[in-house]
Scaffold this motif. Structure first.
Motif, PDB file in Angstrom:
ATOM      1  N   PHE A 289      35.713  22.951  47.979  1.00 35.09           N
ATOM      2  CA  PHE A 289      35.813  24.195  47.217  1.00 35.09           C
ATOM      3  C   PHE A 289      37.228  24.400  46.672  1.00 35.09           C
TER       4      PHE A 289
ATOM      5  N   LEU B  83      42.959  41.268  37.304  1.00 34.09           N
ATOM      6  CA  LEU B  83      42.151  40.045  37.377  1.00 34.09           C
ATOM      7  C   LEU B  83      40.694  40.301  37.748  1.00 34.09           C
ATOM      8  N   GLY B  84      40.380  41.531  38.163  1.00 36.02           N
ATOM      9  CA  GLY B  84      39.008  41.832  38.574  1.00 36.02           C
ATOM     10  C   GLY B  84      38.622  41.118  39.863  1.00 36.02           C
ATOM     11  N   ALA B  85      39.614  40.597  40.555  1.00 42.34           N
ATOM     12  CA  ALA B  85      39.408  39.849  41.806  1.00 42.34           C
ATOM     13  C   ALA B  85      40.771  39.630  42.444  1.00 42.34           C
ATOM     14  N   GLY B  86      40.748  39.065  43.654  1.00 42.98           N
ATOM     15  CA  GLY B  86      42.012  38.599  44.238  1.00 42.98           C
ATOM     16  C   GLY B  86      42.753  39.606  45.101  1.00 42.98           C
TER      17      GLY B  86
ATOM     18  N   GLY C 296      36.867  35.799  45.576  1.00 39.90           N
ATOM     19  CA  GLY C 296      36.079  36.684  44.715  1.00 39.90           C
ATOM     20  C   GLY C 296      36.045  36.285  43.252  1.00 39.90           C
ATOM     21  N   GLY C 297      36.564  35.085  42.942  1.00 38.90           N
ATOM     22  CA  GLY C 297      36.650  34.706  41.532  1.00 38.90           C
ATOM     23  C   GLY C 297      35.533  33.808  41.032  1.00 38.90           C
ATOM     24  N   VAL C 298      34.575  33.465  41.900  1.00 39.52           N
ATOM     25  CA  VAL C 298      33.558  32.469  41.533  1.00 39.52           C
ATOM     26  C   VAL C 298      32.641  32.971  40.416  1.00 39.52           C
TER      27      VAL C 298
ATOM     28  N   PHE D  44      37.638  22.297  43.691  1.00 37.11           N
ATOM     29  CA  PHE D  44      36.882  22.884  42.585  1.00 37.11           C
ATOM     30  C   PHE D  44      37.667  24.038  41.932  1.00 37.11           C
ATOM     31  N   MET D  45      38.264  24.902  42.765  1.00 39.61           N
ATOM     32  CA  MET D  45      39.016  26.040  42.228  1.00 39.61           C
ATOM     33  C   MET D  45      40.221  25.571  41.406  1.00 39.61           C
TER      34      MET D  45
ATOM     35  N   ILE E 239      33.284  35.193  38.143  1.00 37.71           N
ATOM     36  CA  ILE E 239      34.039  35.252  36.881  1.00 37.71           C
ATOM     37  C   ILE E 239      34.043  33.872  36.224  1.00 37.71           C
TER      38      ILE E 239
END
Lengths: 134, 130
Positions: free
Chosen positions: A119, A37-40, B33-35, A122-123, B37
């Motif tokens: 937030f 995922l490039g994150a998480g 950390g996904g913002v 929003f996510m 992206i």
């Protein structure tokens, strides 16, 4: 008494319910999510580290130390597979550092449960929108 | 298939602002950390994997600085970090294999689910104190 001191100094060998092999397996999941995922990775690592007996702040600090080498290797893989161009992306670094400083020293004072809720909504909205567009 | 032939166009003011805000939000512990992206994929139409790659680079300088500070404060626990990183390397190897095999569409679905989970944790999770 001695056991309690040992637990405080070495949470992993203390009253933690996590064994080294379990921590390694949990780390594998963190690495898998981080590269896919490039994150998480961090959001997974923090609760695992808390299970090892660390406090929230310690867990957050140690999570960064876990994720950093995994992120560097993941990024090298992305470059090798030509998903991203290293030199085209370099401009991001100074602004990322500036933003982190702003977040740490300025925005932190604004942090509130209301901001978190906005937030969070929003996510969820962004996730649903992404699914809708696919 | 998400490769970087369609490189990010010339960087503009909004890109810079998005990077600064994303880093600030991440430093506050929000968003997992996904913002960035999200900005790159939804606003800039950057392919999912390229956006993820940029996000990985985005994390590195901030993490290097943070680890340096934490190491000086002696907060880090090598006995926990080491087995987790070793396991993580196996996970990264497996994940990089899957990256080649899985269609980018499914990666996007996974990422969208990740956002919903992170959003729910942020929305309904207990406030975190040390």
């Amino acid at each position: 008494m001695q056991n309690k001191i040992a637990a405080a100094e070495n949470p992993i060998f203390g009253d933690s319910s996590m064994k080294k092999s379990t921590v390694g397996a949990a780390g594998a999941l963190v690495g898998l999510v981080n590269v896919l995922l490039g994150a998480g990775g961090g959001i997974l690592a923090v609760p695992i580290l808390k299970k090892c007996g660390l406090t929230q702040k310690q867990a957050q600090a140690n999570a960064v130390a876990v994720i950093l080498p995994l992120t560097i290797i993941s990024f090298i893989i992305y470059i090798k597979k030509q998903y991203v161009n290293f030199f085209d992306s370099l401009w991001i670094i100074p602004f990322a550092v500036l933003g982190a400083l702003v977040g740490t020293f300025v925005f932190r004072k604004l942090s509130s449960s209301v901001l978190k809720r906005i937030f969070g909504v929003f996510m969820i909205w962004a996730g649903v929108r992404m699914l809708w567009k696919l | 298939m998400g490769r970087c032939e369609d490189a990010v166009e010339a960087v503009n003011f909004w890109d810079i602002l998005a990077v600064i805000l994303s880093a600030a939000i991440s430093a506050m512990g929000l968003g997992g950390g996904g913002v960035l992206i999200l900005y790159l994929t939804l606003i800039k139409s950057v392919p999912q994997l390229e956006a993820q790659g940029i996000n990985l680079l985005f994390f590195i300088p901030c993490a290097v600085a943070a680890v340096f500070v934490y190491a000086k404060r002696r907060v880090l626990q090598p006995k926990i970090i080491l087995p987790m990183v070793l396991g993580g390397l196996v996970g990264v190897a497996a994940g990089s294999f899957l990256l080649y095999k899985i269609d980018t569409k499914y990666i996007s679905i996974l990422f969208a689910c990740f956002l919903i989970v992170v959003g729910s944790i942020t929305l309904f999770g207990k406030s975190k104190k040390a």
